[in-house]
Design a protein around this motif. Sequence first.
Motif, short mmCIF file in Angstrom:
data_model
loop_
_atom_site.label_atom_id
_atom_site.label_comp_id
_atom_site.label_asym_id
_atom_site.label_seq_id
_atom_site.Cartn_x
_atom_site.Cartn_y
_atom_site.Cartn_z
N UNK A 101 -4.23 -19.91 -5.83
CA UNK A 101 -5.33 -19.15 -6.40
C UNK A 101 -6.42 -20.08 -6.91
N UNK A 102 -7.65 -19.62 -6.81
CA UNK A 102 -8.79 -20.21 -7.53
C UNK A 102 -9.48 -19.05 -8.25
N UNK A 103 -9.43 -19.09 -9.58
CA UNK A 103 -9.94 -17.98 -10.37
C UNK A 103 -9.28 -16.67 -9.87
N UNK A 104 -10.08 -15.71 -9.43
CA UNK A 104 -9.53 -14.44 -8.97
C UNK A 104 -9.49 -14.33 -7.45
N UNK A 105 -9.55 -15.47 -6.77
CA UNK A 105 -9.45 -15.48 -5.31
C UNK A 105 -8.11 -16.08 -4.90
N UNK A 106 -7.59 -15.62 -3.77
CA UNK A 106 -6.29 -16.09 -3.28
C UNK A 106 -6.44 -16.63 -1.86
N UNK A 107 -5.70 -17.71 -1.56
CA UNK A 107 -5.80 -18.37 -0.26
C UNK A 107 -4.41 -18.63 0.32
#
Length: 323
Positions: A101-107
């Motif tokens: 995750x980066x902040x509220x994003x997911x990869x």
Amino acid sequence: MPESTTSFTRSSPIDRSDEGWDALARRALADWPDYELLDFGDGRRLERFGAWITDRPAAGAERPKADAGRWSLAHARYQGSRSGEGSWISREPLPDVWTVAWRDLRFELKLSPSGQVGLFPEHAADWVVTRCLLQAAVGKRVLNLFAYTGGATLAAARAGAEVFHVDAARNMIAWAARNAELSGLRDAAIHWIVEDAWKFVRRELRRGNGYFGILLDPPSYGHGPRGESFQFARHVPALLQSCLDLLDDEGFLLFTSHTPGFGARRLAGLLHDLRPQLWQTGRVRVKTLEIPSATGRALPCGTLAAWCSDGVEQRLRPPPDDP
């Protein structure tokens, strides 16, 4: 794509010092539980993505390693080959895919034959800047060229933009779409487009379309879905000129280079040759993309050239609700 005859000036102004912009970049990479650059040197980088540590090549890691003892922590090490692809050597089985995750994003990440894992951490600076520039601009059209697995696309979509995500590789489009779903953006206004960047831009010009924001991260070398050849040095000036023609006068442009020989001065010169009035209608910044490491050093990872119109300058501060 035609070759460009654009010359490169050496006298165009370069904005190297900007506390507000630099603070945003530092904030983007700070307090990131799922990522850490542990060390770099001797042409390699040691990184932690979630629970897994990788050892892979890094063009900017010219200095000696700072902490040789850390490198034994790597779960997987990438060995390149002369053909351009290599293999990963793992000391223990890694999952086929895992999520960070980066902040509220997911990869979604995985070990790819090219040595990539599906995420360029240095671009987190672009993501936070994009969010800030899109404040009070909900629904604006944003174009992301050479969009890879979609970090900038997700950041723009989260800010409420209508995003046109363009990449020549169908498997990259599918990967980016999975990241959107993981990030809760399955129903966001994202157009997934498998196309050669130059062809798409030319078609948009013929249609009379325009964009509030344009992001492009061209490779040094690449191929379109029908075998089209792309070489940064030969083709970027013409592509960038067309992008400037598509750009809203009140918008912004974020252009990154990872190609040797195209650093800050040359990118500033290129922009000045193509559109000198950018310096009168807004602000041009040229920055080295860097990732701070656990050893206190920073790894250079390319160059960012950015233009923001006077109208969006005031948005270059973190939103009050930025996670």
